[in-house]
Motif scaffolding. Sequence first.
Motif, PDB file in Angstrom:
ATOM      1  N   LEU A   1      -7.697  10.158   9.481  1.00 32.51           N
ATOM      2  CA  LEU A   1      -7.622   9.228  10.608  1.00 32.51           C
ATOM      3  C   LEU A   1      -6.186   8.900  11.004  1.00 32.51           C
ATOM      4  CD1 LEU A   1      -9.125   7.450  12.611  1.00 32.51           C
ATOM      5  CD2 LEU A   1      -9.283   5.672  10.849  1.00 32.51           C
ATOM      6  N   HIS A   2      -5.295   8.755  10.038  1.00 34.85           N
ATOM      7  CA  HIS A   2      -3.907   8.416  10.372  1.00 34.85           C
ATOM      8  C   HIS A   2      -3.286   9.484  11.274  1.00 34.85           C
ATOM      9  CE1 HIS A   2      -4.725   6.057   6.743  1.00 34.85           C
ATOM     10  NE2 HIS A   2      -3.789   5.225   7.159  1.00 34.85           N
TER      11      HIS A   2
ATOM     12  N   GLY B   1       0.991   3.799   9.578  1.00 33.26           N
ATOM     13  CA  GLY B   1       0.879   2.634   8.718  1.00 33.26           C
ATOM     14  C   GLY B   1      -0.515   2.481   8.136  1.00 33.26           C
ATOM     15  N   PRO B   2      -0.731   1.393   7.385  1.00 27.08           N
ATOM     16  CA  PRO B   2      -2.047   1.149   6.786  1.00 27.08           C
ATOM     17  C   PRO B   2      -3.137   0.966   7.846  1.00 27.08           C
ATOM     18  CG  PRO B   2      -0.371  -0.216   5.739  1.00 27.08           C
ATOM     19  CD  PRO B   2       0.270   0.395   6.945  1.00 27.08           C
TER      20      PRO B   2
ATOM     21  N   THR C   1       0.858  -1.193   0.000  1.00 25.58           N
ATOM     22  CA  THR C   1       0.000   0.000   0.000  1.00 25.58           C
ATOM     23  C   THR C   1       0.888   1.234   0.000  1.00 25.58           C
ATOM     24  OG1 THR C   1      -0.155   0.540   2.365  1.00 25.58           O
ATOM     25  CG2 THR C   1      -1.473  -1.324   1.598  1.00 25.58           C
ATOM     26  N   PRO C   2       0.338   2.386  -0.337  1.00 26.03           N
ATOM     27  CA  PRO C   2       1.148   3.610  -0.290  1.00 26.03           C
ATOM     28  C   PRO C   2       1.695   3.919   1.103  1.00 26.03           C
ATOM     29  CG  PRO C   2      -0.799   3.966  -1.632  1.00 26.03           C
ATOM     30  CD  PRO C   2      -0.975   2.625  -0.973  1.00 26.03           C
ATOM     31  N   ARG C   3       1.082   3.363   2.149  1.00 26.74           N
ATOM     32  CA  ARG C   3       1.551   3.631   3.511  1.00 26.74           C
ATOM     33  C   ARG C   3       2.391   2.499   4.094  1.00 26.74           C
ATOM     34  NH1 ARG C   3      -3.306   6.738   3.951  1.00 26.74           N
ATOM     35  NH2 ARG C   3      -2.843   8.863   4.675  1.00 26.74           N
ATOM     36  N   GLY C   4       2.743   1.517   3.291  1.00 26.61           N
ATOM     37  CA  GLY C   4       3.613   0.474   3.787  1.00 26.61           C
ATOM     38  C   GLY C   4       3.165  -0.923   3.412  1.00 26.61           C
ATOM     39  N   ILE C   5       4.042  -1.873   3.714  1.00 29.82           N
ATOM     40  CA  ILE C   5       3.814  -3.284   3.412  1.00 29.82           C
ATOM     41  C   ILE C   5       3.101  -3.962   4.579  1.00 29.82           C
ATOM     42  CG2 ILE C   5       4.959  -5.502   3.002  1.00 29.82           C
ATOM     43  CD1 ILE C   5       5.164  -3.673   0.619  1.00 29.82           C
ATOM     44  N   VAL C   6       2.144  -4.810   4.256  1.00 24.23           N
ATOM     45  CA  VAL C   6       1.493  -5.675   5.241  1.00 24.23           C
ATOM     46  C   VAL C   6       1.933  -7.099   4.957  1.00 24.23           C
ATOM     47  CG1 VAL C   6      -0.689  -6.507   6.177  1.00 24.23           C
ATOM     48  CG2 VAL C   6      -0.495  -4.134   5.386  1.00 24.23           C
TER      49      VAL C   6
ATOM     50  N   ASP D   1       3.575   1.561  20.923  1.00 19.85           N
ATOM     51  CA  ASP D   1       3.704   0.188  21.406  1.00 19.85           C
ATOM     52  C   ASP D   1       3.002  -0.797  20.471  1.00 19.85           C
ATOM     53  OD1 ASP D   1       5.223   0.972  23.554  1.00 19.85           O
ATOM     54  OD2 ASP D   1       3.517   1.117  24.937  1.00 19.85           O
ATOM     55  N   VAL D   2       1.901  -0.362  19.868  1.00 16.62           N
ATOM     56  CA  VAL D   2       1.241  -1.212  18.871  1.00 16.62           C
ATOM     57  C   VAL D   2       2.199  -1.479  17.714  1.00 16.62           C
ATOM     58  CG1 VAL D   2      -0.697  -1.438  17.273  1.00 16.62           C
ATOM     59  CG2 VAL D   2      -1.052  -0.364  19.507  1.00 16.62           C
ATOM     60  N   LYS D   3       2.875  -0.435  17.256  1.00 15.79           N
ATOM     61  CA  LYS D   3       3.844  -0.593  16.175  1.00 15.79           C
ATOM     62  C   LYS D   3       4.997  -1.489  16.619  1.00 15.79           C
ATOM     63  CE  LYS D   3       5.368   0.403  12.048  1.00 15.79           C
ATOM     64  NZ  LYS D   3       4.629  -0.071  10.841  1.00 15.79           N
ATOM     65  N   ALA D   4       5.480  -1.284  17.829  1.00 17.96           N
ATOM     66  CA  ALA D   4       6.601  -2.074  18.339  1.00 17.96           C
ATOM     67  C   ALA D   4       6.238  -3.549  18.506  1.00 17.96           C
ATOM     68  CB  ALA D   4       7.082  -1.509  19.676  1.00 17.96           C
ATOM     69  N   SER D   5       4.955  -3.845  18.637  1.00 16.07           N
ATOM     70  CA  SER D   5       4.527  -5.237  18.794  1.00 16.07           C
ATOM     71  C   SER D   5       4.720  -6.051  17.519  1.00 16.07           C
ATOM     72  CB  SER D   5       3.046  -5.290  19.201  1.00 16.07           C
ATOM     73  OG  SER D   5       2.203  -4.992  18.098  1.00 16.07           O
ATOM     74  N   GLY D   6       4.926  -5.362  16.398  1.00 15.60           N
ATOM     75  CA  GLY D   6       5.081  -6.038  15.118  1.00 15.60           C
ATOM     76  C   GLY D   6       3.912  -5.850  14.179  1.00 15.60           C
ATOM     77  N   ALA D   7       2.920  -5.041  14.574  1.00 13.00           N
ATOM     78  CA  ALA D   7       1.736  -4.841  13.740  1.00 13.00           C
ATOM     79  C   ALA D   7       2.067  -3.980  12.526  1.00 13.00           C
ATOM     80  CB  ALA D   7       0.635  -4.177  14.562  1.00 13.00           C
ATOM     81  N   ASP D   8       1.653  -4.441  11.349  1.00 14.19           N
ATOM     82  CA  ASP D   8       1.804  -3.663  10.118  1.00 14.19           C
ATOM     83  C   ASP D   8       0.571  -2.828   9.819  1.00 14.19           C
ATOM     84  OD1 ASP D   8       4.314  -4.803   9.603  1.00 14.19           O
ATOM     85  OD2 ASP D   8       3.423  -6.471   8.486  1.00 14.19           O
ATOM     86  N   ILE D   9      -0.587  -3.265  10.316  1.00 11.95           N
ATOM     87  CA  ILE D   9      -1.867  -2.657   9.961  1.00 11.95           C
ATOM     88  C   ILE D   9      -2.795  -2.776  11.155  1.00 11.95           C
ATOM     89  CG2 ILE D   9      -2.625  -4.865   8.945  1.00 11.95           C
ATOM     90  CD1 ILE D   9      -4.345  -3.267   6.960  1.00 11.95           C
ATOM     91  N   ILE D  10      -3.686  -1.814  11.322  1.00  7.65           N
ATOM     92  CA  ILE D  10      -4.698  -1.882  12.370  1.00  7.65           C
ATOM     93  C   ILE D  10      -6.073  -1.644  11.749  1.00  7.65           C
ATOM     94  CG2 ILE D  10      -3.152  -1.176  14.233  1.00  7.65           C
ATOM     95  CD1 ILE D  10      -4.314   1.615  14.037  1.00  7.65           C
ATOM     96  N   LEU D  11      -7.105  -1.941  12.522  1.00 10.75           N
ATOM     97  CA  LEU D  11      -8.483  -1.786  12.059  1.00 10.75           C
ATOM     98  C   LEU D  11      -9.181  -0.725  12.890  1.00 10.75           C
ATOM     99  CD1 LEU D  11     -11.038  -4.528  11.173  1.00 10.75           C
ATOM    100  CD2 LEU D  11     -11.653  -2.880  12.943  1.00 10.75           C
ATOM    101  N   ALA D  12      -9.947   0.131  12.221  1.00 16.70           N
ATOM    102  CA  ALA D  12     -10.801   1.105  12.909  1.00 16.70           C
ATOM    103  C   ALA D  12     -12.234   0.932  12.406  1.00 16.70           C
ATOM    104  CB  ALA D  12     -10.312   2.529  12.664  1.00 16.70           C
TER     105      ALA D  12
END
Length: 376
Positions: free
Chosen positions: A80-81, A88-89, A23-28, A49-60
């Motif tokens: 939203l970002h 990230g995505p 995606t334009p905001r990064g790889i998942v 901390d969510v990013k540090a956990s290894g998450a590439d993408i989150i859901l809203a």
Amino acid sequence: MSERFCFSVKARDGAARLGEIATPRGIVRTPAFMTVGTGATVKAMFPEDVKASGADIILANTYHLMLRPGAERIARLGGLHQFMHWSGPILTDSGGYQVMSLAKLRKIDEEGVTFQSHVDGATVALSPERAVEVQCLLGSDIQMVLDECTAYPATREEAKASLDLSLRWARRCKVAFAAMSKPGQALFGIVQGSVYPDLRVRCAYDLIDIGFDGYAVGGLAVGEGQGAMLEMVETTTAVLPEDKPRYLMGVGTPEDLLASIARGIDMFDCVLPTRSGRHCQAFTWQGKLNLRNARYAEDQTPLDPESKCPAAQYERAYLHHLVRSGEALGAMLLTYNNVQFYQELMARAREAIAQGRFATFADDVKRRYAATGDDD
């Protein structure tokens, strides 16, 4: 970073797939678990901390954000970002499930859904076009069509009528998305059909004819049982395109995730890791633990010695004290542990697929969860 949305499969192990969504905001990296940040926040966690956990993408969640603080306000504040401090995505669901489960009063017709807000009682209309408009105002990278979440149990006739309506809405979402979206954003269709294999197959083929960037399997994990759920997953993935990501919505336990990956699913979301963290439960490589249990009152073992999560290094006795005392830090640490455990589970699954040993890995995790841990 890619300027457009695309998906590639890097390796296979049986039906399990190792891949990447660009995606334009990064790889998942897939298989991927999307941590749920319903109201522009992953509850009890800092975005860093969510990013540090290894998450590439989150859901809203479209439903919650359109009601409070409002999609137009979030757009005015930069999207939203920027609003939730996540670069990230982001995937947004359409809000259909929440309308069915949370709205006080609702009316479904061809035009869409009219419902009474659970926040302030106001009457709100959500059409397929408005669902896409809200998601475009939020600026999410992956958007979902508006669908009717078929109730369970449902007769075959009820399930067919529901998916037919969802298909008509999906066509309208596709048209609206073409008019409102920005380059690089993606729209996923959602396969419905309850527990009827022929309806699932027909719905999948009809969505493929419409043409989407990815395909979700919806309407499962609603009481039908694991056996029926996995049968529908296997039936559906068998006909979905090989070159598009496949997303199983609202699932679930570590065992369910691995069983679904084995059947060709690439993406998941579920509130289980965060909700469990707030209810004193920890997912670990030794099984699921309930930190309220008295057995941990003097247990000086780290929560999960096998995890790399900072929260997992706290002693179980201390975590037991925090949750029994109602301290907010207890929920924060257990949530962090759970979110990272799910990311580590996906990372190990990806590694196992690449090495051609996914079935062995999945069996090992299943055995650990069957033999250890606590009852809820």
